[in-house]
Write an enzyme that holds these catalytic residues in place. Structure first.
Site, short mmCIF file in Angstrom:
data_model
loop_
_atom_site.label_atom_id
_atom_site.label_comp_id
_atom_site.label_asym_id
_atom_site.label_seq_id
_atom_site.Cartn_x
_atom_site.Cartn_y
_atom_site.Cartn_z
N CYS A 96 -22.20 55.60 8.60
CA CYS A 96 -22.26 56.16 7.26
C CYS A 96 -21.88 55.16 6.19
O CYS A 96 -20.85 55.28 5.52
CB CYS A 96 -21.42 57.43 7.20
SG CYS A 96 -22.21 58.69 8.21
N GLU A 97 -22.65 54.14 6.08
CA GLU A 97 -22.69 53.22 4.95
C GLU A 97 -23.94 52.39 5.19
O GLU A 97 -24.61 52.57 6.20
CB GLU A 97 -21.43 52.34 4.90
CG GLU A 97 -21.21 51.47 6.09
CD GLU A 97 -19.96 50.61 5.93
OE1 GLU A 97 -20.09 49.50 5.43
OE2 GLU A 97 -18.87 51.07 6.28
N GLU A 154 -18.72 23.05 24.28
CA GLU A 154 -18.22 24.42 24.47
C GLU A 154 -19.14 25.44 23.80
O GLU A 154 -18.75 26.10 22.84
CB GLU A 154 -16.79 24.54 23.93
CG GLU A 154 -16.63 23.89 22.59
CD GLU A 154 -15.19 23.78 22.13
OE1 GLU A 154 -14.32 23.46 22.96
OE2 GLU A 154 -14.95 24.01 20.94
N GLY A 204 -21.20 28.79 23.07
CA GLY A 204 -21.11 30.23 23.28
C GLY A 204 -22.51 30.80 23.21
O GLY A 204 -23.17 31.11 24.19
N TYR A 255 -21.92 37.65 20.43
CA TYR A 255 -21.34 38.28 19.25
C TYR A 255 -21.95 39.65 18.98
O TYR A 255 -22.08 40.06 17.83
CB TYR A 255 -21.46 37.35 18.03
CG TYR A 255 -20.94 35.95 18.33
CD1 TYR A 255 -19.59 35.75 18.57
CD2 TYR A 255 -21.81 34.87 18.45
CE1 TYR A 255 -19.11 34.50 18.89
CE2 TYR A 255 -21.33 33.60 18.77
CZ TYR A 255 -19.98 33.43 18.99
OH TYR A 255 -19.52 32.20 19.32
N GLY A 263 -22.23 24.78 18.55
CA GLY A 263 -22.98 25.08 17.34
C GLY A 263 -24.47 24.95 17.56
O GLY A 263 -25.24 25.01 16.60
C1 LIG Z 1 -16.92 29.98 18.33
C2 LIG Z 1 -16.56 28.69 18.91
C3 LIG Z 1 -17.47 28.02 19.75
C4 LIG Z 1 -18.83 28.55 20.09
O1 LIG Z 1 -19.72 28.56 19.02
P1 LIG Z 1 -21.24 28.97 19.27
O2 LIG Z 1 -21.89 28.84 17.94
O3 LIG Z 1 -21.26 30.38 19.78
O4 LIG Z 1 -21.81 28.06 20.29
C5 LIG Z 1 -17.04 26.84 20.30
N1 LIG Z 1 -15.81 26.33 20.05
C6 LIG Z 1 -14.92 26.94 19.25
C7 LIG Z 1 -13.58 26.34 19.04
C8 LIG Z 1 -15.26 28.14 18.66
O5 LIG Z 1 -14.38 28.75 17.86
#
Ligand SMILES: *Cc1c(COP(=O)(O)O)cnc(C)c1O
Length: 410
Positions: free
Chosen positions: A337-338, A268, A270, A365, A227
């Site tokens: 088209c929206e 974890e 992303g 994303y 997060g």
């Molecule tokens: C989406 C997700 C993440 C990654 O979240 P980010 O905001 O992209 O860092 C980590 N763990 C789980 C279980 C997720 O679903």
């Protein structure tokens, strides 16, 4: 990307030339940014045994997965398909964490057979898992600490009504199940949402997990999820990773001392690893002046970047074809088209038809949430790696749209 004498470049590679070579629209990723984000997080926790599991749902291109594995990352996956992509990219099963939500027990069984680390997020599955495997297969438990955190409501997953995780209030029930089946709980996990700014949120959640940990004797790791907030525009406040590393690192060491064993600390991320590495390059097809607005209509849209329409996300936009042009205010819209707005009221260097615009934060994303809506092709993906642009996914063709169709004889 950096501004140079003749435009904008990544690792010295001119982005307009990349767009000319590979066409538009195009996703371009800077491998160096991914590597430096990984290192930044990896270095923030001092001597704690840290493991970074890349949450690959953000961007699952195999070359990105391989790049992160080469840095030492493991993988966080949310579907059996992501697990299989991880294996294809060279990850060992034990490097992969599988954190599904609302999947069938068959899918969990398939993941057990592959040998990945299972993370269970509801009591029903926990019970089935215990019934089937007892203590033979270790598993992690995803807890919901009920801390309200994160950005847009759709990406905040820790609140009381959330479908994610097992409520910390249900721990006594969990403990009964674990005892009944003699289960081996080797990890505790939380992931409370995206765009968390404050290390206090992580500390608060961590403290809840530390308290719960007393109930489980076999723990090998704690996973504090992700997060981390990244910058979407100049001056954006972002998670202070270094400060968080020091504070969580210290609390974690204290916890390990009291627990009596040195556990691994997992995160974890992303978005943090890949968001800023990516740009979506699009071409201005038309400039359209209405009575109120100057629109730039581009050869892309929410089918390639849905975050602005879905989460009200702000993505910086730069006209890389006209770096010295006079600033004018535009709304940048897609060809779907929206209502399909990529950016409202943006001051851009004057945009002329044919100019290439770079939409920032196109790593996380973006491709991952793209679609064929309006029967548009998904763009190609290019990674700039060691100063050279590499095609890492071809642009789609009509064959991709028709491949699985079975045409009725009418
Ligand atoms: C989406 C997700 C993440 C990654 O979240 P980010 O905001 O992209 O860092 C980590 N763990 C789980 C279980 C997720 O679903």
């Amino acid at each position: 990307m950096e501004q140079t004498e003749n435009g904008y470049a990544i690792q010295g590679v001119n982005l307009l030339e990349v767009a000319e070579t590979f066409g538009s629209p195009l996703y371009v990723y800077d491998a160096d940014t991914i590597i430096s984000q990984y290192k930044r997080l990896n270095n923030a926790f001092g001597d704690v045994k840290l493991k970074i599991k890349y949450a690959c749902k953000a961007l699952t291109n195999l070359s990105v997965l391989k790049l992160l594995r080469a840095q030492g990352a493991g993988l966080d996956t949310v579907s059996i398909q992501e697990v299989r992509l991880g294996l294809l990219a060279g990850y060992q099963p034990e490097e992969i964490l599988y954190t599904p939500n609302c999947v069938s027990f068959e899918e969990i069984r398939a993941a057990v057979e592959i040998g990945v680390q299972i993370n269970i997020d509801n009591i029903s599955i926990l019970e089935q898992f215990g019934h089937e495997y007892g203590g033979l297969v270790p598993c992690c438990i995803r807890l919901n600490p009920h801390i309200m955190a994160g950005g847009h409501a759709h990406i905040s997953v820790g609140h009381i009504d959330s479908k994610f995780g097992i409520s910390v209030y249900q721990i006594p029930h969990v403990v009964r199940i674990v005892k009944t089946y003699g289960m081996n709980i080797n990890g505790l996990h939380m992931h409370t949402g995206s765009d968390i700014l404050d290390s206090e949120v992580f500390l608060h959640g961590a403290q809840i997990l530390f308290d719960v940990a007393k109930e489980f004797q076999d723990l090998q790791f704690m996973d504090f999820g992700s997060g981390f907030k990244v910058a979407y525009r100049a001056g954006d406040v972002t998670t202070n990773i270094e400060d968080m590393g020091v504070r969580i690192g210290q609390k974690f060491r204290e916890f390990c001392d009291s627990y009596g064993r040195e556990l691994e600390l997992w995160f974890e991320p992303g978005k943090f690893l890949v968001s800023e590495s990516g740009y979506l390059l699009v071409k201005a097809n038309v400039i359209k002046q209405t009575t109120s607005t100057m629109f730039v209509g581009v050869d892309s849209g929410q089918n390639h970047l849905i975050r602005p329409m879905m989460y009200d996300a702000y993505h910086e936009i730069t006209n890389i074809s006209n770096p010295n042009g006079t600033k004018r205010v535009y709304s940048i819209v897609g060809y779907i088209c929206e209502t399909d707005t990529l950016g409202y009221d943006r001051p851009l260097n004057e945009v002329r038809e044919g100019d290439i615009l770079a939409i920032h934060n196109g790593g996380a994303y973006a491709f991952a949430m793209s679609s064929n809506y309006n029967s548009r092709f998904r763009p190609a993906e290019v990674m700039i790696y060691q100063g050279v642009p590499h095609l890492i996914r071809k642009r789609e063709t009509l064959d991709d749209l028709t491949r699985n169709q079975v045409v009725l004889d009418v």
